[in-house]
Design a protein around this motif. Structure first.
Motif, short mmCIF file in Angstrom:
data_model
loop_
_atom_site.label_atom_id
_atom_site.label_comp_id
_atom_site.label_asym_id
_atom_site.label_seq_id
_atom_site.Cartn_x
_atom_site.Cartn_y
_atom_site.Cartn_z
N ILE A 162 0.83 -1.21 0.00
CA ILE A 162 0.00 0.00 0.00
C ILE A 162 0.86 1.26 0.00
N SER A 163 2.02 1.19 0.64
CA SER A 163 2.93 2.34 0.61
C SER A 163 3.43 2.58 -0.81
N LEU A 164 3.85 1.52 -1.47
CA LEU A 164 4.36 1.65 -2.83
C LEU A 164 3.27 2.08 -3.79
N SER A 165 2.07 1.52 -3.65
CA SER A 165 0.96 1.88 -4.53
C SER A 165 0.58 3.34 -4.37
N GLY A 219 13.57 7.83 -1.24
CA GLY A 219 13.48 8.52 0.05
C GLY A 219 12.06 8.59 0.56
N MET A 220 11.12 8.90 -0.33
CA MET A 220 9.72 8.98 0.06
C MET A 220 9.20 7.60 0.48
N PHE A 221 9.62 6.56 -0.22
CA PHE A 221 9.17 5.21 0.08
C PHE A 221 9.65 4.77 1.46
N ILE A 222 10.92 5.04 1.78
CA ILE A 222 11.45 4.69 3.10
C ILE A 222 10.72 5.46 4.19
N CYS A 223 10.43 6.73 3.92
CA CYS A 223 9.69 7.55 4.89
C CYS A 223 8.29 6.99 5.11
N GLN A 224 7.63 6.57 4.05
CA GLN A 224 6.31 5.95 4.15
C GLN A 224 6.36 4.71 5.03
#
Length: 262
Positions: A99-102, A150-155
């Motif tokens: 869900i984070s990636l989507s 970076g955004m994905f790791i933060c999510q």
């Protein structure tokens, strides 16, 4: 994997509802910005450029909220049909990553559409002096891949915290939840506010320290990524410890309630 698959399929319906919700929510917001902007005589790009600043926040907020709901709602439903706890937790981790990636892909597509409408990308072609600039634009920390990663790791970090707090909500009774997450924060805010009048220097130094820490991690993204990975691992570990032996919802908080209230 065969033991995890049924639990992933169990969570699949939530994923579908989640994506429909985020699609409708962002569509309504985009429509509102367009109507407001067009009523002022602005172009499509000008109407949406302000909305772009909200997308990053929504890209973190939505996975966090839905990760919390997994521990509070989906786990309870799974336990009611005697699902395997450990397998469900593993499936939940996979679900949170998905869900984070989507969400990130969806938000990124909307951002790129706004960029095109705002003429930030000219005719789909970017003029670069050499191959090095092209590579930097793609792989640097502020490049396409770097920003996405970076955004994905933060999510994942925030989603893991959502999952952890969801596990806490599940295991603790309502009265204790109110004290821990409503009463105590209000008391803390009131105390800090009072302290700021009595001794403003302490609050000022504390604020400067926080700003220094934020600036340090902004200037050292690799260390920020490492911190976010640590947060993800620790939060997921704590959530797993709270849920791996958790009973059904009616009895989930009995032990913690006795310890805290007796």
């Amino acid at each position: 994997m065969n033991r995890i698959k049924p639990h992933i399929m169990f969570l699949k319906h939530s994923y579908i509802y989640y994506m429909i919700f985020i699609l409708i929510f962002i569509s309504l917001q985009v429509s509102a910005f367009l109507i407001e902007g067009l009523s002022r005589g602005e172009s499509l790009g000008e109407s949406l450029i302000l909305y772009k600043t909200q997308l990053s926040v929504l890209g973190i907020l939505f996975p966090t909220i839905f990760s919390l709901s997994i521990a509070v709602k989906e786990f309870s439903e799974a336990m009611s049909i005697r699902a395997d706890r450990k397998s469900f937790i593993k499936a939940s981790i996979i679900y949170i990553i998905i869900i984070s990636l989507s969400t990130l892909v969806f938000v990124t597509l909307i951002e790129e559409l706004i960029n095109l409408l705002s003429n930030n990308v000219s005719s789909g072609t970017v003029k670069l002096d050499n191959e090095t600039e092209l590579i930097n634009m793609i792989v640097e920390d502020e490049g396409i891949i770097g920003s996405f990663f970076g955004m994905f790791i933060c999510q994942l970090a925030f989603s893991s915290l959502g999952f952890m707090f969801g596990a806490i909500f599940y295991r603790i009774d309502i009265k204790t939840n109110i004290i821990l997450f409503i009463v105590l924060p209000i008391i803390a805010v009131l105390y800090i506010t009072r302290l700021s009048y009595i001794n403003a220097d302490i609050i000022s130094k504390f604020g400067e320290r926080i700003l220094w820490i934020v600036d340090y991690f902004i200037n050292n993204p690799s260390k920020l990524y490492a911190l976010e990975v640590i947060v993800f691992v620790v939060a997921m570990g704590l959530a797993s410890l709270m849920l791996k032996n958790a009973p059904i919802k009616d009895y989930a908080h009995n032990k913690l309630r006795i310890k805290l209230w007796s």
